[in-house]
Each structure stands twice: as structure tokens, then as C-alpha cells.
Motif scaffolding. Structure first.
Motif, mmCIF file in Angstrom:
data_model
loop_
_atom_site.group_PDB
_atom_site.id
_atom_site.type_symbol
_atom_site.label_atom_id
_atom_site.label_comp_id
_atom_site.label_asym_id
_atom_site.label_seq_id
_atom_site.Cartn_x
_atom_site.Cartn_y
_atom_site.Cartn_z
ATOM 1 N N THR A 97 -13.089 0.876 8.415
ATOM 2 C CA THR A 97 -11.699 0.467 8.658
ATOM 3 C C THR A 97 -10.959 0.281 7.338
ATOM 4 O O THR A 97 -9.805 0.707 7.194
ATOM 5 C CB THR A 97 -11.663 -0.841 9.467
ATOM 6 O OG1 THR A 97 -12.368 -0.646 10.706
ATOM 7 C CG2 THR A 97 -10.233 -1.264 9.751
ATOM 8 N N ALA A 98 -11.634 -0.358 6.361
ATOM 9 C CA ALA A 98 -11.015 -0.546 5.047
ATOM 10 C C ALA A 98 -10.709 0.792 4.389
ATOM 11 O O ALA A 98 -9.643 0.980 3.793
ATOM 12 C CB ALA A 98 -11.942 -1.370 4.147
ATOM 13 N N SER A 99 -11.632 1.737 4.525
ATOM 14 C CA SER A 99 -11.425 3.067 3.947
ATOM 15 C C SER A 99 -10.219 3.759 4.569
ATOM 16 O O SER A 99 -9.414 4.389 3.867
ATOM 17 C CB SER A 99 -12.682 3.924 4.138
ATOM 18 O OG SER A 99 -12.493 5.224 3.621
ATOM 19 N N ILE A 100 -10.058 3.634 5.897
ATOM 20 C CA ILE A 100 -8.927 4.266 6.589
ATOM 21 C C ILE A 100 -7.607 3.631 6.152
ATOM 22 O O ILE A 100 -6.608 4.328 5.918
ATOM 23 C CB ILE A 100 -9.109 4.167 8.113
ATOM 24 C CG1 ILE A 100 -10.306 5.021 8.560
ATOM 25 C CG2 ILE A 100 -7.848 4.610 8.839
ATOM 26 C CD1 ILE A 100 -10.661 4.858 10.020
ATOM 27 N N VAL A 101 -7.589 2.283 6.040
ATOM 28 C CA VAL A 101 -6.369 1.589 5.607
ATOM 29 C C VAL A 101 -5.967 2.027 4.206
ATOM 30 O O VAL A 101 -4.790 2.336 3.937
ATOM 31 C CB VAL A 101 -6.581 0.061 5.653
ATOM 32 C CG1 VAL A 101 -5.406 -0.661 4.982
ATOM 33 C CG2 VAL A 101 -6.731 -0.414 7.086
ATOM 34 N N PHE A 102 -6.939 2.090 3.296
ATOM 35 C CA PHE A 102 -6.640 2.505 1.926
ATOM 36 C C PHE A 102 -6.255 3.985 1.861
ATOM 37 O O PHE A 102 -5.501 4.395 0.976
ATOM 38 C CB PHE A 102 -7.831 2.230 1.013
ATOM 39 C CG PHE A 102 -8.047 0.765 0.730
ATOM 40 C CD1 PHE A 102 -7.008 -0.016 0.248
ATOM 41 C CD2 PHE A 102 -9.277 0.172 0.959
ATOM 42 C CE1 PHE A 102 -7.199 -1.367 -0.011
ATOM 43 C CE2 PHE A 102 -9.472 -1.173 0.699
ATOM 44 C CZ PHE A 102 -8.431 -1.950 0.219
ATOM 45 N N THR A 103 -6.762 4.776 2.798
ATOM 46 C CA THR A 103 -6.357 6.183 2.870
ATOM 47 C C THR A 103 -4.883 6.295 3.222
ATOM 48 O O THR A 103 -4.147 7.108 2.640
ATOM 49 C CB THR A 103 -7.195 6.924 3.932
ATOM 50 O OG1 THR A 103 -8.571 6.887 3.555
ATOM 51 C CG2 THR A 103 -6.759 8.379 4.051
ATOM 52 N N ILE A 104 -4.427 5.480 4.177
ATOM 53 C CA ILE A 104 -3.014 5.488 4.569
ATOM 54 C C ILE A 104 -2.128 5.057 3.396
ATOM 55 O O ILE A 104 -1.107 5.692 3.096
ATOM 56 C CB ILE A 104 -2.792 4.572 5.785
ATOM 57 C CG1 ILE A 104 -3.550 5.116 7.003
ATOM 58 C CG2 ILE A 104 -1.309 4.428 6.099
ATOM 59 C CD1 ILE A 104 -3.564 4.181 8.188
ATOM 60 N N LEU A 105 -2.545 3.986 2.711
ATOM 61 C CA LEU A 105 -1.771 3.507 1.560
ATOM 62 C C LEU A 105 -1.744 4.544 0.440
ATOM 63 O O LEU A 105 -0.717 4.735 -0.227
ATOM 64 C CB LEU A 105 -2.365 2.193 1.045
ATOM 65 C CG LEU A 105 -2.204 0.988 1.980
ATOM 66 C CD1 LEU A 105 -2.991 -0.197 1.454
ATOM 67 C CD2 LEU A 105 -0.735 0.629 2.140
ATOM 68 N N TYR A 106 -2.865 5.241 0.253
ATOM 69 C CA TYR A 106 -2.933 6.304 -0.760
ATOM 70 C C TYR A 106 -1.914 7.399 -0.449
ATOM 71 O O TYR A 106 -1.193 7.862 -1.347
ATOM 72 C CB TYR A 106 -4.336 6.882 -0.807
ATOM 73 C CG TYR A 106 -4.455 8.147 -1.635
ATOM 74 C CD1 TYR A 106 -4.647 8.090 -3.008
ATOM 75 C CD2 TYR A 106 -4.359 9.411 -1.033
ATOM 76 C CE1 TYR A 106 -4.742 9.242 -3.766
ATOM 77 C CE2 TYR A 106 -4.454 10.563 -1.782
ATOM 78 C CZ TYR A 106 -4.655 10.480 -3.148
ATOM 79 O OH TYR A 106 -4.743 11.627 -3.890
ATOM 80 N N SER A 107 -1.843 7.814 0.805
ATOM 81 C CA SER A 107 -0.917 8.876 1.190
ATOM 82 C C SER A 107 0.534 8.456 0.990
ATOM 83 O O SER A 107 1.363 9.241 0.531
ATOM 84 C CB SER A 107 -1.152 9.269 2.658
ATOM 85 O OG SER A 107 -2.471 9.743 2.849
ATOM 86 N N VAL A 108 0.839 7.198 1.317
ATOM 87 C CA VAL A 108 2.214 6.711 1.174
ATOM 88 C C VAL A 108 2.631 6.701 -0.293
ATOM 89 O O VAL A 108 3.706 7.203 -0.657
ATOM 90 C CB VAL A 108 2.344 5.296 1.779
ATOM 91 C CG1 VAL A 108 3.702 4.688 1.431
ATOM 92 C CG2 VAL A 108 2.157 5.353 3.290
#
Length: 346
Positions: A19-30
Motif C-alpha cells: 500500500t505504501a509503495s502504491i501511495v508513493f507511486t501516485i505521488l511520484y507521478s503527480v
């Protein structure tokens, strides 16, 4: 797919890290998109196209009724906010604020990219460890008849190499299938907010070049598989020769084994040359296609900047950055299915 979902069931103990990896993936894309979008006010300031010596006129909300009107309304609101935030003070102060925001965007993008990779690696390696341990425990439960029918090298390869291949299944789904579509969506929205006409034109041109590049990659992948089979044959011949050296010498079969080995290395040599032709041609073809696509978009966009005057030069450069940033994730997505199939086969 049943096998694939069975593999993914081993991820359950690592739900928090995933879950942490997915959240940081979204923030990375933004922040990846924001780092590109901030190039527009930076270039605008350097080219002195914002009229910094005069008060900045706020953009009036767009009232057009076309399909992209809502995007333009969002763009106008964001533009007004950034004008209030950035374009106040002297030119040096404005330039400093823009440069600081660009640095902050790139810094946060890389921080979130690192955290996303770290937590995903935690999940991948934990899953591989658990599967390898379970496979080893299962190995001790097998009857003696099983070991008589299986080669030792095959069993070792299954517990070492084949399980390592499963790592691709995790990264393919939770990295490529989440990060890449998000990156494409972010850059597509940026491009649409700048010019929907230029974006539609680009979407007609880009798929052709990406299709050719993906086709070359597919040919290389097929040749690589054949190359691995050729190396496996050479390895098998070496193993048989070394383990049966007494038999070879007893029957005087040295000449026969030499001819057999030389024939296999010649076949392998021809395969290497063939795949090198594709690999060496690939970057040059890719570069030529990129130049063709880029030149076409520059011409069409230049018409909007110089002739129609519906687009500023800074916005056009920001548009080009956004479009070309979409190409790597699209290429990555084209290889996801192959990686999943390879992992399922393992």
C-alpha cells in the motif's frame, strides 16, 4: 491466470508495504508531471513573455462548450493561483521562486520514487523468500521415485532461477501497471490543458512511431529467446563431454565431439550476429522516428505560435516535454504482458 493469482497470494503478508509503495507511486507521478509543467512559467520568465514589468492580468474562466472546456477551466484557475503566487515582486524574485519550485518538484519526485522502489523491493524479495522456502520444504516431501526421473540441475534451477523470474510478476503489476498509466494520464492532462488540438494531432502521429519501436523490441526479444536455447545446447554438450570424458577417450570420439561442438558454436555465432544487427539498428531507427515525430509536431505547433498566435512559445515547449515524457511509459506498458507470461511459465 490462476497460476498468476496463486503467486500473488504470497503478497498478503506484505499488504502494508505494498500500500505504501502504491501511495508513493501516485505521488511520484503527480510530482513528475508538476516538474515538467513548471518549465512553462520558467521559460515564460526567461523569454520575458509574461510582461513582468506590468501587472499580470488574471485569466478569465473559460466558458467554451467544447468537450475540453472543463480542462481549460481547471487550467485557468490554476494559472490564476500561480500568477498570484509567483509573479509578484521583481524579476529576480520571480525567477528565484520558480527555480525553487522546480527544484522542490524534482526533489520530491525523486524522494517518492526512491520510497516507492524501496517498499516494492521489500515486497518482491519477501515473496521470493517465502516461495523459495516453501519449495524447499516441499522438496523433502517428494518420494524417491521423483528424484530418479528428474535431473539435479533442473531441480536446482527451479528453486533458484525460476523463482527469481517470479519477481517480474510483482514489478509488472504494481509498478508498471500503476505508475506508467498514471504518468501517461498526468502528462496527457498537461498536454490537453495547453492545447487540445495539438494533443489530438500528436496522438495520431505518436502511435505509429511507438508501434515500430515496439515491433523492433519484439523481434529482439524473440531472437534473445533463441539465443538462450543455443547457449543451453552448448552448455549441455560441455556437461556431457566433461562428465563422460572417460567414454569419449575410450572410444576415440574426440574428433566427433569437436565437430559437434564447433557446429553448435557456429550456429550460436550466426544468431549473435543476427541479433546484433537488430540491436545496433534499433537506437538509430528510434532516433530517426523521434526526429520525424518531433519535427512534425514542431512545425504544426510553430504554426500555432507564429501564425495563429494561439499558443505561447513557453507553453509549446512545455507541451513537447509532456508529449515526449509519455513515450517511455507507453513502451514499458507494451512489455508488461510478456513479463507476466514469463513469470507464470516459471
Amino acid at each position: 491466470m490462476k497460476i498468476y493469482f496463486r503467486v500473488l497470494s504470497y503478497i498478503k503478508p506484505y499488504r502494508k508495504q505494498l500500500t505504501a509503495s502504491i501511495v508513493f507511486t501516485i505521488l511520484y507521478s503527480v510530482f513528475n508531471g508538476l516538474s515538467v509543467y513548471l518549465s512553462i512559467p520558467l521559460l515564460d520568465t526567461l523569454f520575458a513573455q509574461s510582461g513582468l514589468s506590468q501587472p499580470i492580468k488574471k485569466v478569465q474562466p473559460t466558458v467554451e462548450t467544447h468537450v475540453f472546456a472543463w480542462i481549460y477551466n481547471i487550467k485557468d484557475n490554476i494559472s490564476n493561483y500561480f500568477q498570484d503566487l509567483l509573479f509578484t515582486g521583481t524579476k529576480s524574485e520571480i525567477l528565484f521562486k520558480i527555480c525553487f519550485l522546480v527544484f522542490l518538484a524534482f526533489f520530491l519526485k525523486n524522494i517518492f520514487g526512491y520510497l516507492q522502489s524501496y517498499f516494492l523491493a521489500y515486497v518482491e524479495q519477501g515473496m521470493i523468500r517465502d516461495i523459495r522456502n516453501k519449495a524447499y520444504i516441499h522438496l523433502h516431501k517428494l518420494p524417491m521415485s521423483y528424484f530418479k526421473n528428474e535431473k539435479t540441475g533442473n531441480l536446482i534451477s527451479r528453486i533458484t532461477n525460476d523463482i527469481n523470474m517470479l519477481q517480474n510478476s510483482v514489478s509488472a503489476v504494481f509498478l508498471n501497471m500503476i505508475r506508467e498509466p498514471l504518468s501517461i494520464l498526468v502528462f496527457l492532462l498537461i498536454a490537453l490543458s495547453i492545447s487540445w488540438k495539438l494533443t489530438l494531432f500528436s496522438l495520431l502521429v505518436l502511435p505509429v512511431s511507438i508501434g515500430v519501436i515496439s515491433w523492433i523490441g519484439l523481434l529482439i526479444r524473440k531472437q534473445t529467446h533463441v539465443l538462450q536455447e543455443g547457449m543451453a545446447e552448448i552448455t549441455t554438450t560441455l556437461h556431457e563431454t566433461i562428465t563422460g570424458v572417460k567414454i569419449v577417450k575410450a572410444f576415440g570420439m574426440e574428433e566427433y565431439e569437436n565437430k559437434k561442438f564447433i557446429k553448435q558454436t557456429n550456429v550460436f555465432y550466426k544468431l549473435i550476429i543476427k541479433i546484433q544487427k537488430l540491436r545496433n539498428a534499433s537506437p538509430h531507427i528510434t532516433e530517426v522516428l523521434s526526429v520525424v515525430v518531433g519535427s512534425t509536431m514542431i512545425y504544426f505547433g510553430g504554426q500555432l505560435v507564429l501564425v495563429d498566435k494561439t499558443l505561447k512559445a513557453a507553453e509549446f515547449f512545455g507541451f513537447l516535454f509532456s508529449i515526449f515524457q509519455m513515450m517511455p511509459p507507453i513502451k514499458e506498458l507494451s512489455s508488461v504482458n510478456n513479463r507476466i507470461q514469463e513469470s507464470a511459465a516459471s
